[in-house]
Design an enzyme around this catalytic site. Structure first.
Site, PDB file in Angstrom:
ATOM      1  N   CYS A 139     -55.071  87.986  -8.424  1.00  0.00           N
ATOM      2  CA  CYS A 139     -54.700  87.573  -7.060  1.00  0.00           C
ATOM      3  C   CYS A 139     -55.902  86.925  -6.368  1.00  0.00           C
ATOM      4  O   CYS A 139     -56.987  87.506  -6.329  1.00  0.00           O
ATOM      5  CB  CYS A 139     -54.214  88.772  -6.263  1.00  0.00           C
ATOM      6  SG  CYS A 139     -53.751  88.325  -4.589  1.00  0.00           S
TER       7      CYS A 139
ATOM      8  N   ASN B  46     -48.051  84.236 -19.056  1.00  0.00           N
ATOM      9  CA  ASN B  46     -47.404  84.000 -17.765  1.00  0.00           C
ATOM     10  C   ASN B  46     -47.856  82.654 -17.208  1.00  0.00           C
ATOM     11  O   ASN B  46     -48.960  82.208 -17.469  1.00  0.00           O
ATOM     12  CB  ASN B  46     -47.772  85.136 -16.790  1.00  0.00           C
ATOM     13  CG  ASN B  46     -47.427  84.803 -15.334  1.00  0.00           C
ATOM     14  OD1 ASN B  46     -48.303  84.647 -14.494  1.00  0.00           O
ATOM     15  ND2 ASN B  46     -46.150  84.695 -15.041  1.00  0.00           N
TER      16      ASN B  46
HETATM   17  C1  LIG Z   1     -44.503  85.066  -3.633  1.00  0.00           C
HETATM   18  C2  LIG Z   1     -45.388  85.403  -4.793  1.00  0.00           C
HETATM   19  C3  LIG Z   1     -46.045  86.618  -4.808  1.00  0.00           C
HETATM   20  C4  LIG Z   1     -46.865  86.965  -5.881  1.00  0.00           C
HETATM   21  N1  LIG Z   1     -47.432  88.203  -5.898  1.00  0.00           N
HETATM   22  C5  LIG Z   1     -48.103  88.607  -6.994  1.00  0.00           C
HETATM   23  C6  LIG Z   1     -48.572  89.947  -7.121  1.00  0.00           C
HETATM   24  O1  LIG Z   1     -48.382  90.796  -6.242  1.00  0.00           O
HETATM   25  N2  LIG Z   1     -49.239  90.278  -8.261  1.00  0.00           N
HETATM   26  C7  LIG Z   1     -49.441  89.379  -9.286  1.00  0.00           C
HETATM   27  O2  LIG Z   1     -50.002  89.734 -10.313  1.00  0.00           O
HETATM   28  N3  LIG Z   1     -49.013  88.116  -9.184  1.00  0.00           N
HETATM   29  C8  LIG Z   1     -48.338  87.724  -8.079  1.00  0.00           C
HETATM   30  N4  LIG Z   1     -47.862  86.438  -8.006  1.00  0.00           N
HETATM   31  C9  LIG Z   1     -48.134  85.510  -9.118  1.00  0.00           C
HETATM   32  C10 LIG Z   1     -47.026  85.598 -10.150  1.00  0.00           C
HETATM   33  O3  LIG Z   1     -46.940  86.914 -10.682  1.00  0.00           O
HETATM   34  C11 LIG Z   1     -47.289  84.656 -11.316  1.00  0.00           C
HETATM   35  O4  LIG Z   1     -48.495  85.007 -11.949  1.00  0.00           O
HETATM   36  C12 LIG Z   1     -47.363  83.199 -10.880  1.00  0.00           C
HETATM   37  O5  LIG Z   1     -46.372  82.871  -9.926  1.00  0.00           O
HETATM   38  C13 LIG Z   1     -47.219  82.272 -12.104  1.00  0.00           C
HETATM   39  O6  LIG Z   1     -46.039  82.581 -12.829  1.00  0.00           O
HETATM   40  P1  LIG Z   1     -44.654  81.781 -12.604  1.00  0.00           P
HETATM   41  O7  LIG Z   1     -44.982  80.324 -12.771  1.00  0.00           O
HETATM   42  O8  LIG Z   1     -43.723  82.315 -13.653  1.00  0.00           O
HETATM   43  O9  LIG Z   1     -44.202  82.076 -11.203  1.00  0.00           O
HETATM   44  C14 LIG Z   1     -47.048  86.072  -6.949  1.00  0.00           C
HETATM   45  C15 LIG Z   1     -46.391  84.846  -6.929  1.00  0.00           C
HETATM   46  C16 LIG Z   1     -45.571  84.508  -5.865  1.00  0.00           C
HETATM   47  C17 LIG Z   1     -44.841  83.177  -5.874  1.00  0.00           C
END
Ligand SMILES: Cc1cc2nc3c(=O)[nH]c(=O)nc-3n(C[C@H](O)[C@H](O)[C@H](O)COP(=O)(O)O)c2cc1C
Length: 319
Positions: free
Chosen positions: A83, A194
Site C-alpha cells: 500500500c 496480482n
Molecule cells: C479501492 C481499492 C482498494 C485497495 N485496497 C487494498 C488493500 O487494502 N490492500 C491491498 O493489498 N491492496 C489494495 N488494493 C490494491 C489491489 O489489491 C490490487 O493489488 C490492485 O488493484 C491491482 O490488482 P487489480 O488490477 O486486479 O485490481 C486496493 C485497490 C483498490 C482499487
C-alpha cells in the site's frame, strides 16, 4: 481492498464462488489493538476461506494481531507490503517496507511463531528507484527464511515519491515476467500473481507460470466473472447458473441485515456491477444506486431493481 471488500462484499462474493480465497480490507495493527475490534474484524461464517490483511511493521504487534485474527476465525493472515498511501508511509508500513526486507522477515517470523494458519505477504516489485531484480529477490529471501506460506506479488513497482495511491495502481508498468522468473527461481515457494488480470482466460494463462492469481478490480467491478471461477479454474460446479439467481440468493442476507439496522446501500453498492454488459444492466445500476440511498430503503428497492434484468437474457456462468 479498502472501502470495497467489507463483510457485505465478502458475503456476496462467496455466493459467487466457493473456491476462491477472499481477502479483507487492510486493517492496521493499531486499529485491531486499540480500535473497535469486534466491528472491524466481524465476518460471516459463510465467508470462509477468508484472509485478514494486516498493515503494520512491529513484529510483536503483528503477532498479537495474528492471534486475534485466528480467534475471530480467519483462515489466513496476510501482511500488506504494497500500500503506497501517505498515511501508511507515516506509519512505516505498506509498500515502504519493500526497503526493509529483514524487518518484513521478522514480522513474518513473529506471526508464524504465534499462529498455525498460513501467514502470507502481499508485496510490489519494488519502490521508487529500487531495482526490481534486487528488491523482489531480497524481500523473497527474507520472507522465505521466515517460512512464509505464500507471496502475492502485485506485478508493478510503487512510486511513493510523486504518485497518488490511485495512480500507483495503474501508472507503474506491469512486469509479469519478473514474477514468472521469481517463481522459476523459487519453485518451492507459493507465488501468486496480482495486477491487471481482467478475466479468467488471462488468469488461466498466468497459472501456467505461477501458483495462483489474485483479481482485484475486475472481481469487484464485474462480480459476475466470479461465477465462472469454480468451473473454469477449479473444475467444480458454479454456485448459480446466472447472476440473477445469485442476486436472488442474496436477498435473505439483505433482509436479515436490514432487520439488524444495516442500510440497504451498504450491501447493494457492492452488487452494482453484477449484470455489467448484460441487457438491463444500466437501468439496474442506476435505479439501485439512487433507490438504495433513500432513507428507509428496504428490500423492495432491490426487488424493483432486479426487475430491470429479470426478463432480459441472463448471462451464463462463462468467463
Ligand atoms: C479501492 C481499492 C482498494 C485497495 N485496497 C487494498 C488493500 O487494502 N490492500 C491491498 O493489498 N491492496 C489494495 N488494493 C490494491 C489491489 O489489491 C490490487 O493489488 C490492485 O488493484 C491491482 O490488482 P487489480 O488490477 O486486479 O485490481 C486496493 C485497490 C483498490 C482499487
Amino acid at each position: 481492498m479498502m472501502e470495497w471488500t467489507d463483510r457485505h462484499c465478502r458475503y456476496f462474493h462467496r455466493l459467487l464462488t466457493r473456491e476462491a480465497r477472499i481477502y479483507t480490507e487492510m486493517i492496521t495493527t493499531a486499529a485491531v489493538l486499540r480500535g473497535d475490534r469486534a466491528r472491524l474484524l466481524a465476518s460471516h461464517p459463510a465467508e470462509h476461506p477468508v484472509a485478514l490483511q494486516l498493515g503494520g511493521s512491529q513484529p510483536r504487534e503483528l503477532a498479537e494481531c495474528a492471534a486475534i485474527a485466528v480467534d475471530f476465525g480467519y483462515d489466513e493472515v496476510n501482511l500488506n507490503v504494497g500500500c503506497p498511501s501517505d498515511r501508511v508511509q507515516e506509519g512505516r508500513f505498506g509498500a515502504c517496507l519493500m526497503a526493509e526486507p529483514l524487518l518484513v522477515g521478522d514480522c513474518v517470523a513473529a506471526m508464524k511463531a504465534k499462529v498455525d494458519v498460513p501467514v502470507t505477504v502481499k508485496c510490489r516489485l519494488g519502490i521508487d528507484d529500487q531495482d526490481p531484480e534486487q528488491s523482489l529477490d531480497a524481500l523473497t529471501r527474507a520472507v522465505k527464511q521466515a517460512r512464509v506460506d505464500a507471496l502475492i506479488v502485485h506485478a508493478r513497482k510503487a512510486w511513493l515519491d510523486g504518485l497518488s495511491p490511485r495512480e500507483n495502481r495503474d501508472i507503474p508498468p506491469l512486469d509479469y515476467h519478473r514474477v514468472y522468473r521469481l517463481k522459476a527461481s523459487h519453485p518451492d515457494l507459493v507465488i501468486v500473481l496480482n495486477g491487471g488480470i481482467a478475466n479468467l482466460d488471462v488468469a488461466a494463462a498466468h497459472l501456467t507460470h505461477v501458483d495462483g492469481v489474485m483479481m482485484g478490480r475486475a472481481a469487484y467491478q464485474e462480480p459476475w466473472r466470479l461465477l465462472a471461477v469454480d468451473p473454469v479454474l477449479f473444475g467444480t460446479m458454479a454456485r448459480f447458473e446466472s447472476p440473477l439467481a445469485a442476486a436472488h440468493a442474496l436477498t435473505p442476507y439483505v433482509e436479515s441485515e436490514l432487520a439488524r439496522g444495516t442500510r440497504l446501500n451498504a450491501i447493494t453498492r457492492h452488487i452494482l456491477g453484477l449484470f455489467r454488459g448484460a441487457p438491463g444492466a444500466r437501468a439496474f445500476r442506476r435505479y439501485l444506486a439512487s433507490a438504495a440511498v433513500k432513507p428507509g430503503a428496504g428490500i423492495a428497492a432491490l426487488r424493483d431493481a432486479l426487475a430491470f434484468v429479470a426478463h432480459s437474457e441472463t448471462r451464463s456462468a462463462a468467463a
